[in-house]
Scaffold this motif. Sequence first.
Motif, PDB file in Angstrom:
ATOM      1  N   PRO A  22       0.817  -1.221   0.000  1.00 36.01           N
ATOM      2  CA  PRO A  22       0.000   0.000   0.000  1.00 36.01           C
ATOM      3  C   PRO A  22       0.851   1.273   0.000  1.00 36.01           C
ATOM      4  O   PRO A  22       1.878   1.342   0.685  1.00 36.01           O
ATOM      5  CB  PRO A  22      -0.803  -0.113   1.304  1.00 36.01           C
ATOM      6  N   LEU A  23       0.404   2.234  -0.764  1.00 40.72           N
ATOM      7  CA  LEU A  23       1.047   3.554  -0.783  1.00 40.72           C
ATOM      8  C   LEU A  23       1.191   4.098   0.637  1.00 40.72           C
ATOM      9  O   LEU A  23       2.189   4.734   0.982  1.00 40.72           O
ATOM     10  CB  LEU A  23       0.191   4.503  -1.647  1.00 40.72           C
ATOM     11  N   LEU A  24       0.195   3.843   1.488  1.00 40.04           N
ATOM     12  CA  LEU A  24       0.234   4.334   2.873  1.00 40.04           C
ATOM     13  C   LEU A  24       1.502   3.887   3.586  1.00 40.04           C
ATOM     14  O   LEU A  24       2.105   4.673   4.337  1.00 40.04           O
ATOM     15  CB  LEU A  24      -1.005   3.834   3.632  1.00 40.04           C
ATOM     16  N   TYR A  25       1.916   2.644   3.375  1.00 42.91           N
ATOM     17  CA  TYR A  25       3.107   2.139   4.063  1.00 42.91           C
ATOM     18  C   TYR A  25       4.354   2.887   3.578  1.00 42.91           C
ATOM     19  O   TYR A  25       5.243   3.207   4.365  1.00 42.91           O
ATOM     20  CB  TYR A  25       3.293   0.643   3.825  1.00 42.91           C
ATOM     21  N   ALA A  26       4.415   3.140   2.273  1.00 41.65           N
ATOM     22  CA  ALA A  26       5.571   3.865   1.735  1.00 41.65           C
ATOM     23  C   ALA A  26       5.622   5.278   2.311  1.00 41.65           C
ATOM     24  O   ALA A  26       6.694   5.768   2.695  1.00 41.65           O
ATOM     25  CB  ALA A  26       5.497   3.920   0.209  1.00 41.65           C
ATOM     26  N   LEU A  27       4.459   5.919   2.389  1.00 38.73           N
ATOM     27  CA  LEU A  27       4.427   7.298   2.890  1.00 38.73           C
ATOM     28  C   LEU A  27       4.841   7.350   4.359  1.00 38.73           C
ATOM     29  O   LEU A  27       5.681   8.154   4.756  1.00 38.73           O
ATOM     30  CB  LEU A  27       3.021   7.890   2.718  1.00 38.73           C
ATOM     31  N   ARG A  28       4.245   6.484   5.155  1.00 35.98           N
ATOM     32  CA  ARG A  28       4.506   6.534   6.601  1.00 35.98           C
ATOM     33  C   ARG A  28       5.861   5.926   6.968  1.00 35.98           C
ATOM     34  O   ARG A  28       6.629   6.524   7.719  1.00 35.98           O
ATOM     35  CB  ARG A  28       3.393   5.805   7.370  1.00 35.98           C
ATOM     36  N   ASP A  29       6.121   4.742   6.451  1.00 42.77           N
ATOM     37  CA  ASP A  29       7.281   3.986   6.928  1.00 42.77           C
ATOM     38  C   ASP A  29       8.573   4.354   6.204  1.00 42.77           C
ATOM     39  O   ASP A  29       9.642   4.376   6.817  1.00 42.77           O
ATOM     40  CB  ASP A  29       7.024   2.482   6.791  1.00 42.77           C
ATOM     41  N   ASP A  30       8.476   4.627   4.906  1.00 42.93           N
ATOM     42  CA  ASP A  30       9.692   4.938   4.157  1.00 42.93           C
ATOM     43  C   ASP A  30       9.968   6.438   4.112  1.00 42.93           C
ATOM     44  O   ASP A  30      11.114   6.848   4.117  1.00 42.93           O
ATOM     45  CB  ASP A  30       9.593   4.399   2.719  1.00 42.93           C
ATOM     46  N   LEU A  31       8.916   7.233   4.025  1.00 47.71           N
ATOM     47  CA  LEU A  31       9.121   8.671   3.835  1.00 47.71           C
ATOM     48  C   LEU A  31       8.847   9.481   5.097  1.00 47.71           C
ATOM     49  O   LEU A  31       9.033  10.701   5.103  1.00 47.71           O
ATOM     50  CB  LEU A  31       8.238   9.169   2.669  1.00 47.71           C
ATOM     51  N   GLY A  32       8.370   8.825   6.149  1.00 53.23           N
ATOM     52  CA  GLY A  32       8.166   9.535   7.419  1.00 53.23           C
ATOM     53  C   GLY A  32       7.052  10.558   7.388  1.00 53.23           C
ATOM     54  O   GLY A  32       7.054  11.505   8.174  1.00 53.23           O
ATOM     55  N   LEU A  33       6.107  10.381   6.483  1.00 55.00           N
ATOM     56  CA  LEU A  33       4.971  11.305   6.400  1.00 55.00           C
ATOM     57  C   LEU A  33       3.808  10.697   7.192  1.00 55.00           C
ATOM     58  O   LEU A  33       3.165   9.753   6.737  1.00 55.00           O
ATOM     59  CB  LEU A  33       4.584  11.537   4.926  1.00 55.00           C
ATOM     60  N   HIS A  34       3.541  11.246   8.366  1.00 56.11           N
ATOM     61  CA  HIS A  34       2.576  10.639   9.274  1.00 56.11           C
ATOM     62  C   HIS A  34       1.235  11.348   9.283  1.00 56.11           C
ATOM     63  O   HIS A  34       0.403  11.077  10.152  1.00 56.11           O
ATOM     64  CB  HIS A  34       3.169  10.567  10.686  1.00 56.11           C
ATOM     65  N   PHE A  38      -3.296   5.123   9.432  1.00 57.59           N
ATOM     66  CA  PHE A  38      -3.864   3.784   9.222  1.00 57.59           C
ATOM     67  C   PHE A  38      -5.060   3.646  10.158  1.00 57.59           C
ATOM     68  O   PHE A  38      -4.908   3.654  11.380  1.00 57.59           O
ATOM     69  CB  PHE A  38      -2.833   2.700   9.545  1.00 57.59           C
ATOM     70  N   GLY A  39      -6.251   3.535   9.560  1.00 53.05           N
ATOM     71  CA  GLY A  39      -7.446   3.335  10.377  1.00 53.05           C
ATOM     72  C   GLY A  39      -7.933   1.909  10.257  1.00 53.05           C
ATOM     73  O   GLY A  39      -7.771   1.092  11.164  1.00 53.05           O
ATOM     74  N   CYS A  40      -8.489   1.593   9.094  1.00 55.62           N
ATOM     75  CA  CYS A  40      -9.071   0.264   8.895  1.00 55.62           C
ATOM     76  C   CYS A  40      -8.238  -0.600   7.949  1.00 55.62           C
ATOM     77  O   CYS A  40      -8.272  -1.816   8.026  1.00 55.62           O
ATOM     78  CB  CYS A  40     -10.479   0.417   8.323  1.00 55.62           C
ATOM     79  N   GLY A  41      -7.529   0.048   7.037  1.00 59.86           N
ATOM     80  CA  GLY A  41      -6.780  -0.701   6.031  1.00 59.86           C
ATOM     81  C   GLY A  41      -7.658  -1.355   4.983  1.00 59.86           C
ATOM     82  O   GLY A  41      -7.195  -2.154   4.176  1.00 59.86           O
ATOM     83  N   LEU A  42      -8.929  -0.993   4.965  1.00 57.80           N
ATOM     84  CA  LEU A  42      -9.903  -1.664   4.091  1.00 57.80           C
ATOM     85  C   LEU A  42     -10.732  -0.684   3.267  1.00 57.80           C
ATOM     86  O   LEU A  42     -11.816  -1.031   2.812  1.00 57.80           O
ATOM     87  CB  LEU A  42     -10.855  -2.509   4.946  1.00 57.80           C
ATOM     88  N   VAL A  52      -3.926  11.971  -5.346  1.00 60.32           N
ATOM     89  CA  VAL A  52      -3.103  11.472  -6.454  1.00 60.32           C
ATOM     90  C   VAL A  52      -3.599  12.168  -7.715  1.00 60.32           C
ATOM     91  O   VAL A  52      -4.780  12.054  -8.076  1.00 60.32           O
ATOM     92  CB  VAL A  52      -3.206   9.937  -6.605  1.00 60.32           C
ATOM     93  N   ASP A  53      -2.714  12.946  -8.322  1.00 66.43           N
ATOM     94  CA  ASP A  53      -3.078  13.765  -9.471  1.00 66.43           C
ATOM     95  C   ASP A  53      -4.361  14.560  -9.193  1.00 66.43           C
ATOM     96  O   ASP A  53      -5.264  14.651 -10.038  1.00 66.43           O
ATOM     97  CB  ASP A  53      -3.225  12.906 -10.735  1.00 66.43           C
ATOM     98  N   GLY A  54      -4.440  15.100  -7.980  1.00 70.03           N
ATOM     99  CA  GLY A  54      -5.539  15.998  -7.629  1.00 70.03           C
ATOM    100  C   GLY A  54      -6.803  15.329  -7.131  1.00 70.03           C
ATOM    101  O   GLY A  54      -7.753  16.010  -6.738  1.00 70.03           O
ATOM    102  N   ARG A  55      -6.848  14.012  -7.136  1.00 68.22           N
ATOM    103  CA  ARG A  55      -8.044  13.302  -6.684  1.00 68.22           C
ATOM    104  C   ARG A  55      -7.792  12.649  -5.328  1.00 68.22           C
ATOM    105  O   ARG A  55      -6.700  12.149  -5.067  1.00 68.22           O
ATOM    106  CB  ARG A  55      -8.457  12.227  -7.696  1.00 68.22           C
ATOM    107  N   ALA A  56      -8.826  12.660  -4.476  1.00 71.01           N
ATOM    108  CA  ALA A  56      -8.685  12.025  -3.163  1.00 71.01           C
ATOM    109  C   ALA A  56      -8.732  10.515  -3.336  1.00 71.01           C
ATOM    110  O   ALA A  56      -9.662   9.978  -3.952  1.00 71.01           O
ATOM    111  CB  ALA A  56      -9.811  12.485  -2.241  1.00 71.01           C
ATOM    112  N   VAL A  57      -7.714   9.823  -2.817  1.00 73.90           N
ATOM    113  CA  VAL A  57      -7.695   8.363  -2.889  1.00 73.90           C
ATOM    114  C   VAL A  57      -7.321   7.805  -1.522  1.00 73.90           C
ATOM    115  O   VAL A  57      -6.711   8.490  -0.701  1.00 73.90           O
ATOM    116  CB  VAL A  57      -6.700   7.809  -3.942  1.00 73.90           C
ATOM    117  N   ARG A  58      -7.690   6.566  -1.310  1.00 65.91           N
ATOM    118  CA  ARG A  58      -7.403   5.910  -0.032  1.00 65.91           C
ATOM    119  C   ARG A  58      -6.088   5.142  -0.165  1.00 65.91           C
ATOM    120  O   ARG A  58      -6.010   4.123  -0.863  1.00 65.91           O
ATOM    121  CB  ARG A  58      -8.567   5.008   0.337  1.00 65.91           C
TER     122      ARG A  58
END
Length: 154
Positions: A22-34, A38-42, A52-58
């Motif tokens: 998941p992109l979330l893991y890269a953002l939080r764990d690799d790039l330190g952007l907190h 992570f709420g549900c993961g679902l 992403v390119d101006g659109r809200a994505v999970r």
Amino acid sequence: MKITLNVNGRPVAVDADDPQMPLLYALRDDLGLHGPRFGCGLSQCGACTVHVDGRAVRSCVTPVASVAGKRVVTLEGLGTPSRPHPLQLAFIEEQAVQCGYCINGMIMQAAALLQTNKNPSDDEIKAALAGNLCRCGTHIRIMRAVKRASATAA
Ligand code: FES
Ligand code: FES
């Protein structure tokens, strides 16, 4: 494998053994952007929302490889402490945060709304944020904050 992303206006490379990570893991764990949480993961709560390119994505259900070469913006890239986004300012002014867990998603989802609709009605704000869950029940103040930001940004 290395995957190159553009995050908050900067090119970055992340290591991903699994391109489905998941992109979330890269953002939080690799790039330190907190900012993104992570709420549900679902894809059920909205806490992990980014643009992403101006659109809200999970980001919890977005494979990191699928955003290679795209523009990713997180809460950290929306504004700065010295020049906050109107929504960031409005959420502070309306004291719309209780525990804060949902707020990343609320702001990122609302920011995507304001990009396409600068003066949304109450119903339009409710519809846009319907998929973002807040267990603290600060919905009334969140609504006020989005209205305040739209008045500022309009
Ligand atoms: S953590 Fe992504 S929608 Fe809940
Ligand atoms: S402020 Fe706590 S979950 Fe929304």
